[in-house]
Scaffold this active site. Sequence first.
Site, PDB file in Angstrom:
ATOM      1  N   SER A  72      -7.516   5.697   3.513  1.00  0.00           N
ATOM      2  CA  SER A  72      -7.365   4.876   2.352  1.00  0.00           C
ATOM      3  C   SER A  72      -7.783   3.463   2.661  1.00  0.00           C
ATOM      4  O   SER A  72      -8.343   2.678   1.753  1.00  0.00           O
ATOM      5  CB  SER A  72      -5.833   4.900   1.803  1.00  0.00           C
TER       6      SER A  72
ATOM      7  N   LYS B 201       5.406   1.833  -2.758  1.00  0.00           N
ATOM      8  CA  LYS B 201       5.194   3.196  -3.211  1.00  0.00           C
ATOM      9  C   LYS B 201       5.639   3.319  -4.797  1.00  0.00           C
ATOM     10  O   LYS B 201       6.438   2.537  -5.128  1.00  0.00           O
ATOM     11  CB  LYS B 201       6.465   4.076  -2.513  1.00  0.00           C
TER      12      LYS B 201
ATOM     13  N   LYS C 201       0.863  -1.066   0.066  1.00  0.00           N
ATOM     14  CA  LYS C 201      -0.049   0.034  -0.155  1.00  0.00           C
ATOM     15  C   LYS C 201       0.953   1.257  -0.192  1.00  0.00           C
ATOM     16  O   LYS C 201       1.762   1.512   0.639  1.00  0.00           O
ATOM     17  CB  LYS C 201      -0.933   0.077   1.080  1.00  0.00           C
TER      18      LYS C 201
ATOM     19  N   LYS D  57       4.663   2.582   8.289  1.00  0.00           N
ATOM     20  CA  LYS D  57       3.588   3.303   8.915  1.00  0.00           C
ATOM     21  C   LYS D  57       2.417   2.534   9.036  1.00  0.00           C
ATOM     22  O   LYS D  57       1.564   2.531   9.865  1.00  0.00           O
ATOM     23  CB  LYS D  57       3.090   4.319   7.467  1.00  0.00           C
TER      24      LYS D  57
ATOM     25  N   THR E  65      -5.159  13.202   5.699  1.00  0.00           N
ATOM     26  CA  THR E  65      -3.776  13.180   6.444  1.00  0.00           C
ATOM     27  C   THR E  65      -3.675  14.355   7.482  1.00  0.00           C
ATOM     28  O   THR E  65      -3.028  14.238   8.565  1.00  0.00           O
ATOM     29  CB  THR E  65      -2.903  13.306   5.219  1.00  0.00           C
TER      30      THR E  65
ATOM     31  N   ASN F 236      -2.169  19.394  -0.655  1.00  0.00           N
ATOM     32  CA  ASN F 236      -3.142  18.971   0.166  1.00  0.00           C
ATOM     33  C   ASN F 236      -2.851  18.587   1.700  1.00  0.00           C
ATOM     34  O   ASN F 236      -3.550  19.140   2.504  1.00  0.00           O
ATOM     35  CB  ASN F 236      -3.598  17.529  -0.633  1.00  0.00           C
TER      36      ASN F 236
HETATM   37  N1  GLU Z   1       0.716   8.941   0.202  1.00  0.00           N
HETATM   38  C1  GLU Z   1       0.269   8.919   1.563  1.00  0.00           C
HETATM   39  C2  GLU Z   1       1.558   8.547   2.558  1.00  0.00           C
HETATM   40  O1  GLU Z   1       2.402   8.664   2.172  1.00  0.00           O
HETATM   41  C3  GLU Z   1      -0.936   7.925   1.541  1.00  0.00           C
HETATM   42  C4  GLU Z   1      -0.827   6.467   0.933  1.00  0.00           C
HETATM   43  C5  GLU Z   1      -2.075   5.814   0.769  1.00  0.00           C
HETATM   44  O2  GLU Z   1      -3.121   6.345   1.081  1.00  0.00           O
HETATM   45  O3  GLU Z   1      -1.967   4.751   0.493  1.00  0.00           O
HETATM   46  O4  GLU Z   1       1.169   8.078   3.384  1.00  0.00           O
END
Ligand code: GLU
Length: 456
Positions: free
Chosen positions: A395, A105, A69, A93, A202, A258
Amino acid sequence: MLNNPFQNALDQLQKAASYLEKDSFSKLEILKNPEKVIEVTFPITMDDGSVRIFEGYRVQFNSARGPYKGGIRFHPQVSMDEVKALAFWMMMKCAVVNLPLGGGKGGVTVDPKQLSEKELERLSRGYMKAIARDVGPLVDVPAPDVNTNPQIMAWMVDEYRKFKNQNSKIKIDKKNEGPEVLAMITGKPVNKGGSEGRTEATGMGGMFTLQAVLKKLSLSSSAHFSAASKVADSATGSSKIGANAPRQLIVAVQGFGNVGFFVAKLLSEKGFKVVAVSDSKGGVYVKQGIDVEKTLECKKKNGHLEGCYCKEGACDLAFGKRITNQELLELPVDILIPSALENQITKENAPKIQAKIILEMANGPTTPEADEILHKRGIIVIPDILANAGGVTVSYFEWYQNRNNQRWSKDKVNQKLKEVMNESVDSVWAESQKHRIPLRTAAFILATKRILSKIK
Ligand code: GLU
């Protein structure tokens, strides 16, 4: 390379390693290497008819806890090492907030601001087409990150549906998309299967985290945390502000995308005084406190942040001044919130930071050397893998709703997000108190234990 983000990530892991059981040392090696790295090049037809080749990446770091994810970033600085670091941090995370997900990622090396809307759509579709065989609801679930948004997610899910249709006998109709398509990506527009509350998640998660930490600090008598405790004693978020008149906590936010926008907006609504925000070109400083929404409106109207010195519904050049990103980081504030890119707080500027608390809304904004300096100076760093985990948490809610044909209200999403963030702060805090260590190392210990327990 100086400040290679992946090396920094491994240094962070190393600090946690000494607190783990000896018999987990060999398994720890697994977490230092991504399971799969995907590097693609793909062609895009530009508006003038020329064809340009772009480079993209997807790193699938670890799936011990569930499908990979993590977001997709469009930025000129995107490189394999950066995406590897970001995927590693996603793995950590997701484990810190206890989601049944792994870490991944993606990114494309591009300056999207140089592209037209049509070119951006072709780039988004081109990238998804290039990685489509490697993602899916139970395999790897992308989402927005720097410079990507719900519209881009909608183009990508559409491209994925086309890929599925080419490769299966049963054709999926656009109007009839089920979980096997919708749940392949999160951060979609709400009318296209996205979750309520994802856009601001976030920022909202960051606010909940900060409030929870302030509460802990004001209850904590630990000398170890003395400097920041003093800040927390004077005001714990909004509740005390006004009533027994402790002073407002002063905040500076680096970044106005954002994440930066929502964290600034939500905190100012809660009674914090946000005095500075910035984008890649520089920042604005309004000593009496910024009107965050008005500032965004002004930036959109003018095409840049410069000159948008807005307070209480009005913008005027006399209200504030322009500052550089460096100056923003060193402002006399209580709370500093880096919400842009990696490696912003370094050994050079760490000695000059005046904030007592740093809430890391960006991924990897503090280098390990800076971390040491901040710790010695008694500055509390609320680490990225905790502070900005609200995005991936919602998410996960979106993915869950898609897979179960549910639609949750915004209130339900926010309530559940708050529960997750509070529980996570509790766990990280307890670990940190147990060993008397910084919150980052505590979060790493917690996450590493959770991941390793799934690896037999
Ligand atoms: N890009 C965001 C992060 O760095 C969200 C990742 C997601 O929602 O999967 O946590």
